[in-house]
Structures are given as C-alpha cells and as structure tokens.
Motif scaffolding. Structure first.
Motif, PDB file in Angstrom:
ATOM      1  N   PRO A   1       0.770  -1.241   0.000  1.00 37.07           N
ATOM      2  CA  PRO A   1       0.000   0.000   0.000  1.00 37.07           C
ATOM      3  C   PRO A   1       0.802   1.291   0.000  1.00 37.07           C
ATOM      4  N   GLY A   2       2.133   1.270   0.227  1.00 42.36           N
ATOM      5  CA  GLY A   2       2.821   2.554   0.223  1.00 42.36           C
ATOM      6  C   GLY A   2       4.328   2.486   0.334  1.00 42.36           C
TER       7      GLY A   2
ATOM      8  N   CYS B   1       8.344   3.577   3.943  1.00 39.75           N
ATOM      9  CA  CYS B   1       6.916   3.773   3.731  1.00 39.75           C
ATOM     10  C   CYS B   1       6.647   5.259   3.535  1.00 39.75           C
TER      11      CYS B   1
ATOM     12  N   LYS C   1       3.030   9.960   1.152  1.00 41.04           N
ATOM     13  CA  LYS C   1       2.326  10.530  -0.001  1.00 41.04           C
ATOM     14  C   LYS C   1       1.136   9.654  -0.394  1.00 41.04           C
ATOM     15  N   ARG C   2       0.057  10.326  -0.824  1.00 39.10           N
ATOM     16  CA  ARG C   2      -1.148   9.625  -1.243  1.00 39.10           C
ATOM     17  C   ARG C   2      -1.656  10.131  -2.594  1.00 39.10           C
ATOM     18  N   ASP C   3      -0.943  11.020  -3.214  1.00 41.99           N
ATOM     19  CA  ASP C   3      -1.391  11.647  -4.452  1.00 41.99           C
ATOM     20  C   ASP C   3      -0.899  10.849  -5.650  1.00 41.99           C
TER      21      ASP C   3
ATOM     22  N   ALA D   1       2.897   7.915  -6.353  1.00 46.43           N
ATOM     23  CA  ALA D   1       2.174   7.410  -5.188  1.00 46.43           C
ATOM     24  C   ALA D   1       0.777   6.931  -5.570  1.00 46.43           C
ATOM     25  N   ASN D   2       0.590   6.599  -6.802  1.00 44.28           N
ATOM     26  CA  ASN D   2      -0.708   6.142  -7.291  1.00 44.28           C
ATOM     27  C   ASN D   2      -1.172   4.900  -6.522  1.00 44.28           C
TER      28      ASN D   2
ATOM     29  N   PHE E   1      -1.471   4.634  -3.295  1.00 43.05           N
ATOM     30  CA  PHE E   1      -0.937   4.545  -1.937  1.00 43.05           C
ATOM     31  C   PHE E   1      -2.035   4.789  -0.899  1.00 43.05           C
ATOM     32  N   THR E   2      -2.038   3.966   0.138  1.00 43.51           N
ATOM     33  CA  THR E   2      -2.968   4.119   1.259  1.00 43.51           C
ATOM     34  C   THR E   2      -2.175   3.956   2.544  1.00 43.51           C
ATOM     35  N   GLY E   3      -2.852   3.987   3.675  1.00 41.68           N
ATOM     36  CA  GLY E   3      -2.193   3.832   4.950  1.00 41.68           C
ATOM     37  C   GLY E   3      -1.623   2.435   5.137  1.00 41.68           C
TER      38      GLY E   3
ATOM     39  N   CYS F   1       2.031  -0.139   5.448  1.00 39.42           N
ATOM     40  CA  CYS F   1       3.145  -0.468   4.554  1.00 39.42           C
ATOM     41  C   CYS F   1       3.690  -1.822   4.939  1.00 39.42           C
TER      42      CYS F   1
END
Length: 363
Positions: free
Chosen positions: A66-67, A324, A327-329, A355-356, A358-360, A362
């Motif tokens: 996820p990140g 990790c 960024k979430r953008d 960061a395509n 990406f969520t909380g 890692c």
C-alpha cells in the motif's frame, strides 16, 4: 552539490602499494573506478546540501502497495571506490509533492526505513579466469591452486546463496576458454574443481590472453543480460590471472580492450599478474576496476586476497533501501531525495516516484 555532481564524469586513478618487506617484493594495486548517478540526478538546490564525497548511483526503483518505495543503488566515493557496510540510520529521506515549494524531511523511524537484503532483486556472478599455460603448470601450479582456493573462500558466502555464484574458466594457447566449473553457488564444489587441476591439463603451451579476455567478457555480458530479466538486477566480475603476455596472436590487444571498455557498466574487471614477463600496462587496462601484480609465486595468495577484498567490497556496495511514504497523491510524480551521511562523508541523489494507489500502512 549540483555543480560537484556535474563534474563527476571525470575518472580518477588511485594507486596503492601494499608492502611486503622491501621494494623488490612490493605488490601494487591500481584502481580505476567511476560511474555516474545511474537513473538518478543531482539534488535540487533548494535543499542546500553541501558538496559530498560519496556518490549514490541508482540502478533501479519501484513502488509496492500500500505505500512502500524501494530504491536499489550502489554507493562509491568520488574516486569510484565502493562503500560497503552502510545502515539505514545513515540515510535521510526528503520528499517533495506538487504542493511543496521544496523538499520535506521524512522521519526514517516513522517511515520504517530499512536496508533490505538485496538478494530478492540482485544477483552477483564472478568469473575466475586462470592462465594454465605451460609456464604456470611447470612452475607455480600449487601456489596458484592455494591462492585460488583462498579467493573462493573469501568471495563466496559461508552459507550458500542462490544470488551469489561463481564459475571457473581456464585458458592456454587454444582458441577456447575452457570451463573448469560451471556457475554455482557452492563453495565446496568450486574448491574441489581447483583441487582437481593437474599439470597435464593443457595440450597447448602458448597463451591466448586476448582471446580469454574477449570470451570471458562475452560470458559476463550474457550473465548480466540473463540476470536482469524478470525485474532483477545483475552484476558480474571478471577476475583474470596470467603470468605472461599474449603469445598466440589470435586476437589483438585493441580488440580485447575495446571489448572491456564497451562492456556493460555492471561488469567489473580485475586482473592479477605474476612475475617479470607480464605487461603491467596492458593488465592494468584489462583490469580497469582493479589490478594487482606479484613479483614471485610466493606472493600469489596475498595478491589474490587483495583482489578478493575488492570483489567483495564492490558486491556489498549495492543497497536496497526501502521506506513507507506518507504521499497519497497519484496524479503525478513526487520528487525523492536520499542523503547519505556516514559522519565523515556525505552524498545525495534525487529521483521521482508515483504514489498512485498509496494508502495507509506499509509492508
């Protein structure tokens, strides 16, 4: 920092003398290393980082949901000497998103930054290429076998790893690079093949040195090409030993050196010369990463050990750095800068990542 890195394309030559008692017995070690920033670039001026003595050359990078951001790079000093033994707490991470005027520091502890085992994406192969022409077989075979065994013991890990392999080849006057032991991760298998060398192994007393250089470079090139398939990165080292010059005249010096100089940047070249009949200038050009020369057969083990240290240092200067990202953008690339500070020396490199998705959390 930016101006400094622009000038990094100049290669340096460092000569070291390893003393063994007196001038007549000196062992000389010449280093000729130097790469660029790979897929990286100089860091932005807004960071205000000072000029550094270390170079981070990015080999590959990728993201994992996820990140997680993973960057695989090699570290050297400005003379090209590899820098092994680094830890995650010696790195500082900076990120810059689309709303940031400059980079913001990302806590390495909060981001779970770490140096991960690089075996998952990196394979390192060594080709040990031995001159077994008549002069070696008749006068220094036992010393060569002892030195080669020490080399294998130093370069190969104590626990077998599929990501670290070695093959052994030998040459004489024939137009062939003879295979002594195929590529293997087994230290015991390699040592057994060295033990099995006898003084009647060769049928041609001449020396096809340039042919051995050309053929071993081709093999190393194929290994790097094969090992970089499937998202992995491969590196190879060619370690060539001889006690003389090319006598067979099958190939030219220019052809051999052209092959070396145009080889993949992830192939390192090391040469070991023995005795007074070698051409040290030619062997230095062949061993463009490092070359070492022994005055007599009693110095062979030490010279092989010198080279084994250089081979190991270079292999261990590749790092998989992971952290990790907050960024979430996913609408564009984010800038990433990594600074290295060992306390005595510094260096930095810049790259981009998406960061395509990406969520909380890692892995």
């Amino acid at each position: 920092m930016k101006n400094f890195l622009k000038t990094f394309s100049v290669f340096f030559v460092l000569s070291l003398l390893v003393s063994c008692g007196n001038a007549d017995d000196d062992v000389s070690l010449d280093l000729n290393l130097g790469d660029g920033l790979g897929k990286g670039e100089p860091v932005d001026d807004c960071l205000g980082l000072e000029e550094g003595e270390l170079v981070l050359s990015i080999q590959e990078q990728y993201t994992t949901l996820p990140g997680k951001v993973s960057v695989f790079f090699r570290v050297s000093d400005t003379s090209g000497n590899p820098v092994p033994g680094l830890t995650a707490n010696q790195f500082t991470i900076y990120e810059q998103g689309r709303n940031d005027d400059c980079f913001k520091t990302i806590s390495t502890s909060e981001s779970s930054a770490r140096i991960s085992p690089n075996s998952q994406i990196f394979s390192n192969n060594t080709l040990l290429v031995l001159d077994l022409s008549n002069s070696v077989l008749s006068s220094s075979l036992q010393e060569l076998k002892l030195a080669s065994t020490s080399f294998i013991d130093a370069v190969m890990p104590s626990t077998t790893q599929e990501s670290v392999k070695m093959a052994i080849y030998w040459f004489d006057g024939e137009d062939e690079l003879h295979l002594l032991n195929a590529l293997t991760p087994s230290k015991d298998e390699l040592i057994a093949s060295i033990d099995g060398i006898t003084d009647d192994i060769s049928n041609d007393p001449s020396t096809d040195l340039y042919g051995a250089v050309i053929k071993s470079t081709d093999i190393a090139s194929d290994l790097v090409k094969t090992s970089t398939a499937g998202g992995k990165i491969g590196a190879a080292s060619v370690v060539l030993f001889t006690d003389g010059t090319d006598q067979a005249s099958r190939y030219t010096e220019n052809a051999a050196l052209k092959k070396v100089n145009e080889a993949n940047a992830n192939i390192s070249f090391f040469s070991i010369g023995l005795g007074g009949e070698i051409d040290t200038e030619v062997l230095t050009d062949i061993g463009k990463t490092a070359s070492v020369f022994a005055q007599n057969k009693d110095e062979l083990e030490r010279t092989f050990r010198d080279i084994s240290e250089k081979v190991s240092e270079r292999a261990n200067s590749y790092y998989l750095f992971e952290y990790c990202s907050p960024k979430r953008d996913g609408s564009g690339d984010n800038n990433l800068a990594i600074e290295l500070n060992t306390g005595a020396r510094k260096g930095a490199v810049q790259t981009k990542f998406s960061a395509n998705g990406f969520t909380g959390g890692c892995e």
